[in-house]
Scaffold this active site. Structure first.
Site, PDB file in Angstrom:
ATOM      1  CG  ASN A  13      -1.862   1.120   1.312  1.00  0.00           C
ATOM      2  OD1 ASN A  13      -1.807   2.028   0.464  1.00  0.00           O
ATOM      3  ND2 ASN A  13      -2.732   1.110   2.301  1.00  0.00           N
ATOM      4  NE  ARG A 100      -6.382   0.956   0.203  1.00  0.00           N
ATOM      5  CZ  ARG A 100      -6.516   2.091   0.873  1.00  0.00           C
ATOM      6  NH1 ARG A 100      -5.480   2.645   1.457  1.00  0.00           N
ATOM      7  NH2 ARG A 100      -7.687   2.661   0.975  1.00  0.00           N
ATOM      8  CG  HIS A 189     -13.025   2.357   3.503  1.00  0.00           C
ATOM      9  ND1 HIS A 189     -13.777   3.277   4.185  1.00  0.00           N
ATOM     10  CD2 HIS A 189     -11.729   2.639   3.755  1.00  0.00           C
ATOM     11  CE1 HIS A 189     -12.959   4.106   4.826  1.00  0.00           C
ATOM     12  NE2 HIS A 189     -11.714   3.740   4.581  1.00  0.00           N
ATOM     13  NE  ARG A 250     -10.320  11.617   4.556  1.00  0.00           N
ATOM     14  CZ  ARG A 250     -10.232  10.304   4.361  1.00  0.00           C
ATOM     15  NH1 ARG A 250     -11.313   9.560   4.236  1.00  0.00           N
ATOM     16  NH2 ARG A 250      -9.062   9.736   4.274  1.00  0.00           N
ATOM     17  CD  GLU A 393      -8.809  -2.027   4.477  1.00  0.00           C
ATOM     18  OE1 GLU A 393      -8.405  -1.658   5.596  1.00  0.00           O
ATOM     19  OE2 GLU A 393      -9.117  -1.245   3.575  1.00  0.00           O
TER      20      GLU A 393
END
Ligand code: AMP
Length: 412
Positions: A13, A100, A189, A250, A393
Site C-alpha cells: 500500500n 492497493r 474501502h 474529514r 484488507e
C-alpha cells in the site's frame, strides 16, 4: 479455492510518503512479515519491520534516510531476505505483488493484472484521486524494478462499489459533469466491505448472494455500505473519500453551500478548502482531537465538546443505518469493523441507540465484552444480527491477487 503449490504474495500500500507491506504464504494464508516505511523524503524517515511467524516477536526499527520509494522498497526487500528477520532468500521467491490502488473510476470494476495499458488507464484517473493514484503508480513502478519476476496486480478500493445502480451513484448535477468529467459517487474501502461481508455470510451460514448486510467500516476513514446479495448497492463515500460519515479529520456530509459561503465570505482558496474539509474537520474540528480513544477519555472526564463530537459521530452512523435499512428492505446483519468499529462499544451503542423498533437491538453486556475475534452482540430478540468482525484488507488483497493471476474474475 485450495492452493497446492507454494505461492508468496507481497501486498503493498504505497502512499505519498509511506509504503505499508505484508508478505503472505498463500498455501496457509499466513502473513509471514509486515511493516511500514514512513516519512519517505522527509526528516526522520524510518522502517518498521515485523516477522509474523510466531517465533520472533518484536519489531526491527531502522532509522535511516529514505529519499524515495525505490530506496524504501529496496530496504524492504533487503529485510525480507535478511538472515535473522527475513523470510525469503531472493526476490524471485515472491510470485506476485498485490497493490492497493485507491481510485479505479469506472475503468476498473475488477482487480487487474498490471501492464502498460493498465498503468496508462490509472494515470488517466489521476484527476479523480490526485494525491493517491500517483503514489500507487510509483509503488507499482518501483515494485516492477525490485521484483521483476513477480506478477503485479492492482486491487482497487472502488471496484467493489461498481455494482451500485445509477440511482445510488449519480449526483443531481448537470448531466455533462457526469458524462465528460466522471462526477459521480464511486465509494471507497471496497476491499474491507467485501472482506467483512464474505466473512459475515460464512459466519451466518448463508450464501453471500442471498445475504443482505450493512457494513460499517469505522477507522481513521469511515464509510458504510449496503450489501445486497454480496454486491454493493450503495455506500456513503462519493467522488472522493470526504463524503458520508464523520471521520477523524474529514467532515463527511455537509451542505455544499457551506463551501460557496466560505469562498465568498473568507476568500477561501481551493487548497485551503481542501485542508479545511480533509484535515481540520470531523472529530478534530469539533473537539480538537481525532482519535476516538482520546475523545472517549475526555468525554469520561466531562469534556462537553468531546461528548458532542461522539454524539454527532454516532448519530451520523445511525442515520445511514436507517437509510440502508430502507435501501435493502430486509437485512440479515449489521457489521462493525476497523479500529473504532471493532473496539469502541461506546460508538456501537450510539450507532444502534433507538433502533430496536427497526429490528436492531444491541445487547449491552455482549457489546462491552472484550474479544478480538468475530462476535455477535445483539439481543435474543433482535431481528438483525449485529456482528463485530475484524477486517483484513491485506489478506483480501492477497486473495484477490492470487485469484486474478489465475484468470478469475473477482467481483460478481
Ligand atoms: P484504523 O484506521 O482501522 O486503523 O482505525 C484507527 C482508529 O481506530 C484510531 O484513530 C482510533 O480512533 C480507533 N481506535 C483504535 N482502538 C480503539 C479503541 N480501543 N477504542 C476506540 N477507538 C479505537
Amino acid at each position: 479455492m485450495e492452493i497446492t503449490e507454494p505461492m508468496k504474495i507481497l501486498v503493498i500500500n504505497a502512499g505519498s510518503s509511506s509504503i505499508k507491506y505484508q508478505l503472505f504464504d498463500m498455501q496457509t494464508e499466513q502473513a509471514l512479515a509486515a511493516g511500514l516505511v514512513e516519512r519517505i523524503n522527509e526528516p526522520n524517515s524510518r522502517i518498521k519491520h515485523r516477522l509474523l511467524d510466531g517465533h520472533h516477536a518484536g519489531e526491527t526499527v531502522l532509522d535511516m534516510p529514505i529519499e524515495n520509494h525505490h530506496q524504501g522498497l529496496s530496504q524492504v526487500a533487503r529485510l525480507l531476505m535478511d538472515d535473522t528477520v527475513g523470510v525469503i532468500r531472493q526476490p524471485d521467491e515472491i510470485d506476485a505483488v498485490g497493490h492497493r490502488a485507491v481510485h479505479g473510476g469506472e475503468t476498473f470494476n475488477q482487480t487487474s493484472v498490471i501492464d502498460e495499458a493498465v498503468k496508462k488507464k490509472m494515470r488517466a484517473l489521476i484527476p479523480l484521486a490526485p494525491l493517491h493514484n500517483p503514489a500507487n503508480i510509483t509503488g507499482i513502478e518501483v515494485a516492477e524494478q525490485i521484483f521483476p519476476k513477480a506478477v503485479q496486480v492492482a486491487v482497487f478500493d472502488t471496484a467493489f462499489h461498481q455494482t451500485m445502480p445509477p440511482a445510488a451513484y449519480r449526483y443531481a448535477l448537470p448531466d455533462e459533469l457526469y458524462q465528460h468529467h466522471g462526477i459521480r459517487a464511486y465509494g471507497f474501502h471496497g476491499t474491507s466491505h467485501l472482506y467483512v461481508s464474505k466473512v459475515a455470510a460464512d459466519y451466518l451460514g448463508q450464501p453471500a448472494n442471498k445475504t443482505n448486510l450493512i457494513t460499517a467500516h469505522l477507522g481513521n476513514g469511515c464509510s458504510i455500505c449496503a450489501v445486497q446479495g454480496g454486491q454493493s448497492v450503495d455506500t456513503s463515500m462519493g467522488l472522493t473519500p470526504l463524503a458520508g460519515l464523520i471521520m477523524g479529520t474529514r467532515s463527511g456530509d455537509i451542505d455544499p453551500g457551506v463551501l460557496l459561503f466560505l469562498q465568498r465570505k473568507l476568500n477561501l482558496s481551493v487548497d485551503e478548502a481542501d485542508r479545511l474539509l480533509n484535515k481540520k474537520s470531523g472529530l478534530q474540528g469539533i473537539c480538537g482531537l481525532n482519535d476516538v480513544r482520546d475523545i472517549q477519555n475526555q468525554q469520561a472526564e466531562g469534556n462537553q465538546s468531546a461528548e458532542l463530537a461522539l454524539e454527532m459521530y454516532g448519530y451520523r452512523i445511525k442515520k445511514y443505518i436507517g437509510a440502508y435499512l430502507a435501501v435493502l428492505g430486509q437485512v440479515d446483519g449489521l457489521i462493525f469493523t476497523a479500529g473504532v468499529g471493532e473496539n469502541s462499544a461506546y460508538i456501537r451503542n450510539l450507532a444502534c441507540r433507538g433502533l430496536a423498533p427497526l429490528g436492531i437491538e444491541l445487547d449491552r453486556a455482549k457489546n462491552e465484552a472484550n474479544s478480538t475475534g468475530i462476535r455477535e452482540i445483539q439481543t435474543e430478540s433482535s431481528r438483525v444480527k449485529i456482528l463485530v468482525i475484524p477486517t483484513n484488507e491485506e489478506l483480501e488483497i492477497a486473495r484477490q491477487t492470487w485469484s486474478t493471476i489465475r484468470g478469475g474474475h473477482y467481483y460478481e
